[in-house]
Design an enzyme around this catalytic site. Sequence first.
Site, PDB file in Angstrom:
ATOM      1  N   ARG A 109     -15.018  -3.702  10.734  1.00 34.97           N
ATOM      2  CA  ARG A 109     -15.273  -3.388   9.328  1.00 34.97           C
ATOM      3  C   ARG A 109     -15.044  -4.655   8.508  1.00 34.97           C
ATOM      4  O   ARG A 109     -13.916  -5.156   8.436  1.00 34.97           O
ATOM      5  CB  ARG A 109     -14.373  -2.250   8.857  1.00 34.97           C
ATOM      6  CG  ARG A 109     -14.571  -0.976   9.665  1.00 34.97           C
ATOM      7  CD  ARG A 109     -13.686   0.143   9.213  1.00 34.97           C
ATOM      8  NE  ARG A 109     -12.277  -0.166   9.407  1.00 34.97           N
ATOM      9  CZ  ARG A 109     -11.283   0.716   9.216  1.00 34.97           C
ATOM     10  NH1 ARG A 109     -11.562   1.945   8.823  1.00 34.97           N
ATOM     11  NH2 ARG A 109     -10.035   0.365   9.415  1.00 34.97           N
ATOM     12  N   LYS A 168       0.848  -1.190   0.000  1.00 29.26           N
ATOM     13  CA  LYS A 168       0.000   0.000   0.000  1.00 29.26           C
ATOM     14  C   LYS A 168       0.883   1.240   0.000  1.00 29.26           C
ATOM     15  O   LYS A 168       1.986   1.234   0.568  1.00 29.26           O
ATOM     16  CB  LYS A 168      -0.939   0.007   1.219  1.00 29.26           C
ATOM     17  CG  LYS A 168      -0.292  -0.300   2.553  1.00 29.26           C
ATOM     18  CD  LYS A 168      -1.356  -0.513   3.637  1.00 29.26           C
ATOM     19  CE  LYS A 168      -0.715  -0.938   4.960  1.00 29.26           C
ATOM     20  NZ  LYS A 168      -1.726  -1.171   6.015  1.00 29.26           N
TER      21      LYS A 168
END
Length: 318
Positions: free
Chosen positions: A224, A160
Amino acid sequence: MADVLFVLDPLSLINPRADTSYVMITEALRRGHQPHYVTLDGLSLSGSVAWARARRLGPASDEPLAPMVDRGEPNARPLSSFAVVFMRKDPPVDPSFIAATWILDRAGTLVLNNPGGLRDLNEKLSMLEFPQLIPDTRLLRSIPDLRAALDDMGGKMIVKPLLGYGGREILQAKRGDPNLSTVLEIATADETRWTVAQQFIPEASAGDKRILLIEGEPIGAVLRVPASGELRDNFHAGGQGVATELTEREWYICSIVGPWLRDRGQLFVGLDVIGPYLTEINVTSPTGMQEINRLNELEGDATMQAKFWDAVDARLSH
């Protein structure tokens, strides 16, 4: 009643159903404070004095979840004329964001979160302070180095961008994948961009947990869960919120990381935890309040924003 200032993105970008800044503002009004706002282009320095072209703001109507609107013409005021300034501009942490923190350094009043911490505590690297709590994490930009890291991590890892946010450009790298070279070229922008390589955590399929801290103490959490077929679980990427409680391991993580953040002036922080590992420390405009409120049916003084303002009012009273 106190005048308070929020540094925000344009009001049209504030989602009344999801944004944490929205409920911070409505709670300020509930407590009798007068909120104002400014976007980055309204901040300036005149000599050593920080200024804002500030506007009053509030909901467009008394209807629930009414959008935030201007309540007057801009008024040039020194930041020191506000009881507190909240830096709630969303990432990216780019040159404009950094310049804004230099202006906030000269606010002459309470700024939350502390602007020095916003500059220094990178959300993907500051956790390296706690090697016992995190997965194998490396900062690289050479493709051969990334291939070596992939081997060290057992043939599967997450890559990332260092300054990424909201789940953008998160990729999975796997040994034997015919697209591996392309994935690493994209991740590093052809070896021109620093990339975070992180050990793949199998528990990621069950989601990651966002834990909200105020003054270093956990006040709530939401799990989440990624959408079907999706790697990312961020709300911006379609992740769904599920009610959750903290595990013993997560309480331990908070007990180690929370005081360290509090000592660095970070009043409101979001920790991300997957399985047993701390994976990110979010200090720039953390979110999650509204999801936690809804999932736990919190109202009034029990809400996340009420606990936030309890801490802010305590600081102001001192």
